[in-house]
Scaffold this motif. Sequence first.
Motif, PDB file in Angstrom:
ATOM      1  N   ALA A   1      36.191  46.273  50.756  1.00 52.05           N
ATOM      2  CA  ALA A   1      34.835  46.008  50.856  1.00 52.05           C
ATOM      3  C   ALA A   1      34.127  47.102  51.238  1.00 52.05           C
ATOM      4  CB  ALA A   1      34.385  44.563  51.245  1.00 52.05           C
ATOM      5  N   ALA A   2      32.827  47.430  50.739  1.00 49.36           N
ATOM      6  CA  ALA A   2      32.099  48.740  51.182  1.00 49.36           C
ATOM      7  C   ALA A   2      30.492  48.345  50.937  1.00 49.36           C
ATOM      8  CB  ALA A   2      32.526  49.969  50.730  1.00 49.36           C
ATOM      9  N   GLU A   3      29.767  48.710  51.839  1.00 49.48           N
ATOM     10  CA  GLU A   3      28.364  48.771  51.487  1.00 49.48           C
ATOM     11  C   GLU A   3      27.816  50.135  50.892  1.00 49.48           C
ATOM     12  OE1 GLU A   3      26.221  46.077  51.811  1.00 49.48           O
ATOM     13  OE2 GLU A   3      27.410  44.661  52.678  1.00 49.48           O
ATOM     14  N   LEU A   4      27.200  50.276  49.949  1.00 43.63           N
ATOM     15  CA  LEU A   4      26.966  51.705  49.607  1.00 43.63           C
ATOM     16  C   LEU A   4      25.435  51.593  49.453  1.00 43.63           C
ATOM     17  CD1 LEU A   4      29.088  51.592  46.201  1.00 43.63           C
ATOM     18  CD2 LEU A   4      29.689  52.339  48.588  1.00 43.63           C
ATOM     19  N   ASP A   5      24.587  52.922  50.013  1.00 47.62           N
ATOM     20  CA  ASP A   5      23.306  53.006  50.056  1.00 47.62           C
ATOM     21  C   ASP A   5      22.752  53.154  48.569  1.00 47.62           C
ATOM     22  OD1 ASP A   5      23.240  52.466  52.822  1.00 47.62           O
ATOM     23  OD2 ASP A   5      23.332  54.709  53.150  1.00 47.62           O
ATOM     24  N   PRO A   6      21.372  53.090  48.445  1.00 50.06           N
ATOM     25  CA  PRO A   6      21.120  53.339  46.909  1.00 50.06           C
ATOM     26  C   PRO A   6      21.354  54.862  46.700  1.00 50.06           C
ATOM     27  CG  PRO A   6      19.584  52.144  48.150  1.00 50.06           C
ATOM     28  CD  PRO A   6      20.453  52.586  49.152  1.00 50.06           C
ATOM     29  N   SER A   7      21.663  55.246  45.562  1.00 54.64           N
ATOM     30  CA  SER A   7      21.969  56.395  44.978  1.00 54.64           C
ATOM     31  C   SER A   7      22.601  56.600  43.933  1.00 54.64           C
ATOM     32  CB  SER A   7      23.098  57.187  45.672  1.00 54.64           C
ATOM     33  OG  SER A   7      23.546  58.478  45.433  1.00 54.64           O
ATOM     34  N   PHE A   8      22.498  57.595  42.898  1.00 51.58           N
ATOM     35  CA  PHE A   8      23.143  58.036  41.669  1.00 51.58           C
ATOM     36  C   PHE A   8      24.540  58.089  42.176  1.00 51.58           C
ATOM     37  CE2 PHE A   8      24.956  60.382  38.690  1.00 51.58           C
ATOM     38  CZ  PHE A   8      24.988  60.003  37.310  1.00 51.58           C
ATOM     39  N   GLY A   9      25.571  57.601  41.282  1.00 48.69           N
ATOM     40  CA  GLY A   9      26.747  57.443  41.808  1.00 48.69           C
ATOM     41  C   GLY A   9      27.821  57.290  40.704  1.00 48.69           C
ATOM     42  N   VAL A  10      28.798  57.766  40.827  1.00 51.21           N
ATOM     43  CA  VAL A  10      30.094  57.648  39.989  1.00 51.21           C
ATOM     44  C   VAL A  10      31.287  57.054  40.262  1.00 51.21           C
ATOM     45  CG1 VAL A  10      31.399  58.605  38.149  1.00 51.21           C
ATOM     46  CG2 VAL A  10      29.223  59.616  38.462  1.00 51.21           C
ATOM     47  N   LEU A  11      31.719  55.902  39.803  1.00 54.77           N
ATOM     48  CA  LEU A  11      32.984  55.177  40.664  1.00 54.77           C
ATOM     49  C   LEU A  11      34.074  55.202  39.672  1.00 54.77           C
ATOM     50  CD1 LEU A  11      31.531  51.684  41.946  1.00 54.77           C
ATOM     51  CD2 LEU A  11      32.747  53.556  43.438  1.00 54.77           C
ATOM     52  N   ILE A  12      35.085  55.650  40.414  1.00 54.93           N
ATOM     53  CA  ILE A  12      36.548  55.692  39.590  1.00 54.93           C
ATOM     54  C   ILE A  12      37.438  54.641  40.550  1.00 54.93           C
ATOM     55  CG2 ILE A  12      38.392  56.995  39.085  1.00 54.93           C
ATOM     56  CD1 ILE A  12      36.263  59.391  38.662  1.00 54.93           C
ATOM     57  N   VAL A  13      37.974  53.726  40.101  1.00 53.36           N
ATOM     58  CA  VAL A  13      38.836  52.710  40.285  1.00 53.36           C
ATOM     59  C   VAL A  13      40.253  53.108  40.314  1.00 53.36           C
ATOM     60  CG1 VAL A  13      39.258  50.198  40.623  1.00 53.36           C
ATOM     61  CG2 VAL A  13      37.068  51.118  39.969  1.00 53.36           C
ATOM     62  N   LEU A  14      40.821  53.542  41.264  1.00 53.20           N
ATOM     63  CA  LEU A  14      42.291  54.165  41.376  1.00 53.20           C
ATOM     64  C   LEU A  14      43.041  52.784  41.358  1.00 53.20           C
ATOM     65  CD1 LEU A  14      42.064  56.870  43.992  1.00 53.20           C
ATOM     66  CD2 LEU A  14      41.695  57.037  41.432  1.00 53.20           C
ATOM     67  N   ASP A  15      42.914  51.928  42.008  1.00 52.86           N
ATOM     68  CA  ASP A  15      43.918  50.771  41.837  1.00 52.86           C
ATOM     69  C   ASP A  15      43.086  49.310  42.519  1.00 52.86           C
ATOM     70  OD1 ASP A  15      46.326  49.773  41.958  1.00 52.86           O
ATOM     71  OD2 ASP A  15      47.163  50.570  43.764  1.00 52.86           O
ATOM     72  N   GLY A  16      43.857  48.173  42.038  1.00 54.97           N
ATOM     73  CA  GLY A  16      43.183  47.047  42.413  1.00 54.97           C
ATOM     74  C   GLY A  16      42.265  46.429  41.487  1.00 54.97           C
ATOM     75  N   SER A  17      41.268  45.517  42.057  1.00 57.07           N
ATOM     76  CA  SER A  17      40.338  45.018  41.249  1.00 57.07           C
ATOM     77  C   SER A  17      39.349  44.434  42.111  1.00 57.07           C
ATOM     78  CB  SER A  17      40.690  43.675  40.194  1.00 57.07           C
ATOM     79  OG  SER A  17      41.421  42.767  40.928  1.00 57.07           O
ATOM     80  N   GLY A  18      37.973  44.279  41.758  1.00 58.77           N
ATOM     81  CA  GLY A  18      37.066  43.615  42.279  1.00 58.77           C
ATOM     82  C   GLY A  18      35.711  43.585  41.587  1.00 58.77           C
ATOM     83  N   GLU A  19      34.802  43.640  42.174  1.00 59.03           N
ATOM     84  CA  GLU A  19      33.213  43.738  41.755  1.00 59.03           C
ATOM     85  C   GLU A  19      32.269  44.645  42.473  1.00 59.03           C
ATOM     86  OE1 GLU A  19      32.658  39.007  39.760  1.00 59.03           O
ATOM     87  OE2 GLU A  19      32.277  39.530  42.063  1.00 59.03           O
ATOM     88  N   LEU A  20      31.402  45.164  41.851  1.00 58.22           N
ATOM     89  CA  LEU A  20      30.356  45.699  42.561  1.00 58.22           C
ATOM     90  C   LEU A  20      29.059  44.826  42.371  1.00 58.22           C
ATOM     91  CD1 LEU A  20      29.082  48.392  43.526  1.00 58.22           C
ATOM     92  CD2 LEU A  20      28.142  48.873  41.416  1.00 58.22           C
TER      93      LEU A  20
END
Length: 344
Positions: free
Chosen positions: A280-299
């Motif tokens: 789990a992580a909190e992300l501040d507002p920003s343009f971003g690119v997420l790449i999931v290396l492992d596991g599963s979850g939600e944004l």
Amino acid sequence: MHTSPSAQATVLPANQPQQFYRGGSSIAALRGGGDDREFGPEDWVASTTTRFGQDEAGLSRLPDGRLLRDVVSADPQSWLGAEHVSAFGDSTALLVKLLDAGQRLPVHCHPDDGFAKRHLGSRFGKTEAWVVVGTSGSNPVVHLGFRDDVAPEVVAEWVRTQDSSAMVGSLNEIPVNPGDTVHVPAGTPHAIGAGVFIVELQQPTDFSITLEWQGFLSDAEGAFLGLDTATALETVNRSGFDDATLSSLVKRTGGIGEGRVPLLAEDAQPFFRADRLHGAAELDPSFGVLIVLDGSGELHCADGSRLPLHRGTTAVVPHAAGQTRLAGDLTTVLCRPPAAGSNA
């Protein structure tokens, strides 16, 4: 601020423009697909950058078929945020790739901002950084910077005669493992070795000066961006990189398996940012690119929407998604443009 309905966190399809070198099986394995074609070694993620000299090749499309570049330029504040727009206009100021080197790449370098502005009509040169996410083979290495100072006439002769062994042999060879990161300032001669799989962050251009083109490109014409050889070779940093320089560019983070791990050397901050997030992580507002290396979850986005994520997912997150939250048992790499006040 008006928010475009299209400025939403979105899972992106693969985007693998044709390349001249082999690779792609590690990308296919990460994504869980069967597309391991021999020349699919790069997946340009959330790309608003075209391949050099091309109209559309390299550009990412949203699932509905629209070009991300066009959607961002139609509503840059929603996608990028007001501070970013004031600093960089409607450019994302970032290009992210998955790069799977099925063979050693040629020795090459990239122009800096000043050269790009003078000779290529671009605000951005091409500083880059590598986040190693996988390796294979007995000796996965990268090559970074000359070991010793090299005279300009020596570089010119290596290029004229296409002396591959001299070019590769002159570079620092650095063994790499998953979790290692390498900052590659513009001008640094470099090559990625076979069996190295990376998330690559770059300034948003496709400018390469290919010093070692024989055996990679069909002729020298495509090696120098249409520039004459003498001008092209002005981009090369011919200074030797000593141990102190190398240690300032290379970080080893593979042993850290929890929380938020800043990945890049301090010198990368004016160009891009990258963190590996565990759980789990909190992300501040920003343009971003997420790449999931492992596991599963939600944004979880500020508007209540949820984006499902799993190993191999690549997603783009607009500034308008607000304060977001990663939930689940997953490992991700978050790539962001530079903070608006840090541009070089």
